[in-house]
Design a protein around this motif. Structure first.
Motif, PDB file in Angstrom:
ATOM      1  N   TYR A  25       0.821  -1.212   0.000  1.00 45.27           N
ATOM      2  CA  TYR A  25       0.000   0.000   0.000  1.00 45.27           C
ATOM      3  C   TYR A  25       0.855   1.261   0.000  1.00 45.27           C
ATOM      4  O   TYR A  25       0.507   2.251  -0.650  1.00 45.27           O
ATOM      5  N   VAL A  26       1.975   1.225   0.709  1.00 45.25           N
ATOM      6  CA  VAL A  26       2.878   2.372   0.737  1.00 45.25           C
ATOM      7  C   VAL A  26       3.392   2.669  -0.675  1.00 45.25           C
ATOM      8  O   VAL A  26       3.370   3.818  -1.127  1.00 45.25           O
ATOM      9  N   ILE A  31      -3.773   4.855  -0.249  1.00 46.52           N
ATOM     10  CA  ILE A  31      -4.530   4.456   0.943  1.00 46.52           C
ATOM     11  C   ILE A  31      -3.798   4.881   2.212  1.00 46.52           C
ATOM     12  O   ILE A  31      -4.416   5.264   3.191  1.00 46.52           O
ATOM     13  N   THR A  32      -2.474   4.806   2.195  1.00 43.85           N
ATOM     14  CA  THR A  32      -1.676   5.340   3.294  1.00 43.85           C
ATOM     15  C   THR A  32      -0.879   6.521   2.752  1.00 43.85           C
ATOM     16  O   THR A  32      -0.488   6.521   1.579  1.00 43.85           O
ATOM     17  N   PHE A  33      -0.648   7.507   3.583  1.00 44.71           N
ATOM     18  CA  PHE A  33       0.141   8.659   3.161  1.00 44.71           C
ATOM     19  C   PHE A  33       1.624   8.463   3.457  1.00 44.71           C
ATOM     20  O   PHE A  33       2.420   9.352   3.191  1.00 44.71           O
ATOM     21  N   GLU A  34       1.980   7.337   4.011  1.00 44.87           N
ATOM     22  CA  GLU A  34       3.397   7.024   4.185  1.00 44.87           C
ATOM     23  C   GLU A  34       3.992   6.812   2.794  1.00 44.87           C
ATOM     24  O   GLU A  34       3.355   6.201   1.926  1.00 44.87           O
ATOM     25  N   GLY A 150      -3.870  15.547   1.483  1.00 46.07           N
ATOM     26  CA  GLY A 150      -2.706  14.696   1.251  1.00 46.07           C
ATOM     27  C   GLY A 150      -2.182  14.912  -0.154  1.00 46.07           C
ATOM     28  O   GLY A 150      -2.931  15.275  -1.058  1.00 46.07           O
ATOM     29  N   PHE A 151      -0.876  14.684  -0.329  1.00 47.03           N
ATOM     30  CA  PHE A 151      -0.271  14.809  -1.654  1.00 47.03           C
ATOM     31  C   PHE A 151       0.673  13.631  -1.845  1.00 47.03           C
ATOM     32  O   PHE A 151       1.648  13.484  -1.112  1.00 47.03           O
ATOM     33  N   LYS A 152       0.339  12.749  -2.780  1.00 38.45           N
ATOM     34  CA  LYS A 152       1.150  11.570  -3.033  1.00 38.45           C
ATOM     35  C   LYS A 152       1.035  11.218  -4.516  1.00 38.45           C
ATOM     36  O   LYS A 152      -0.041  11.356  -5.098  1.00 38.45           O
ATOM     37  N   PHE A 153       2.096  10.743  -5.073  1.00 35.63           N
ATOM     38  CA  PHE A 153       2.146  10.362  -6.488  1.00 35.63           C
ATOM     39  C   PHE A 153       1.739  11.527  -7.399  1.00 35.63           C
ATOM     40  O   PHE A 153       1.083  11.349  -8.424  1.00 35.63           O
ATOM     41  N   GLY A 154       2.112  12.740  -7.003  1.00 39.02           N
ATOM     42  CA  GLY A 154       1.883  13.910  -7.836  1.00 39.02           C
ATOM     43  C   GLY A 154       0.461  14.413  -7.890  1.00 39.02           C
ATOM     44  O   GLY A 154       0.116  15.175  -8.793  1.00 39.02           O
TER      45      GLY A 154
END
Length: 168
Positions: A25-26, A31-34, A150-154
């Motif tokens: 998931y990381v 789903i997780t912001f880690e 949240g900001f992840k994967f652009g």
């Protein structure tokens, strides 16, 4: 034939299999912001931290393999929040839509009731239809929707929060 699943408290010895689940998931989801994978010693520390509060950390196993886990953590640090907890559930890839998440969550809720927890809160990063359905099915109500927190994967990610009162 239905898979035989057992649910029991997690120990630090389960950390290696838990990180296999979590790191998927990381690395592949929002789903997780880690953003960085977690190693087994760090996960073992997290398990011990949760269990020392004391709050439950449960695993689901099949043929001695960990196929999912659920745990609760403190909702906030201030003393007045002591009867509230945040719940989390993760399943091994390929184990979704089999009822394992629901069963883990039910066991977690039961353990939280015994522990005297009054309110359980679940956060869901969007989109995640499976988690939204799970929370609705188990009697949670949507209480908040935070936009672009949240900001992840652009990309920016919304998060909803769900609550269930256990001991009204």
């Amino acid at each position: 034939m239905k898979e035989q699943v057992s649910i029991r408290p997690a120990t630090s010895a389960d950390a290696e299999q838990i990180v296999e689940i979590y790191n998927h998931y990381v690395l592949n989801t929002t789903i997780t912001f880690e953003e960085e994978p977690v190693d087994a010693p760090e996960m073992a520390r997290r398990i011990l931290d949760v269990r020392s509060i004391p709050l439950p950390w449960l695993i689901a196993t099949s043929d001695s393999a960990v196929i999912g886990y659920a745990y609760a953590s403190k909702w906030r640090a201030r003393a007045a929040y002591k009867f509230s907890a945040e719940a989390t559930v993760y399943l091994r890839a390929g184990q979704v839509h089999k009822g394992i998440g629901s069963e883990l969550y039910r066991h977690l809720i039961a353990a939280l009731q015994v522990a005297g927890v009054h309110a359980v809160i679940g956060g869901v990063a969007l989109p995640n239809d499976a988690s939204l359905r799970l929370h609705e099915k188990l009697g949670f109500e949507k209480v908040a929707h935070f936009r672009e927190v949240g900001f992840k994967f652009g990309r920016w990610i919304d998060v909803t929060y769900w609550e269930r009162i256990l001991n009204p």
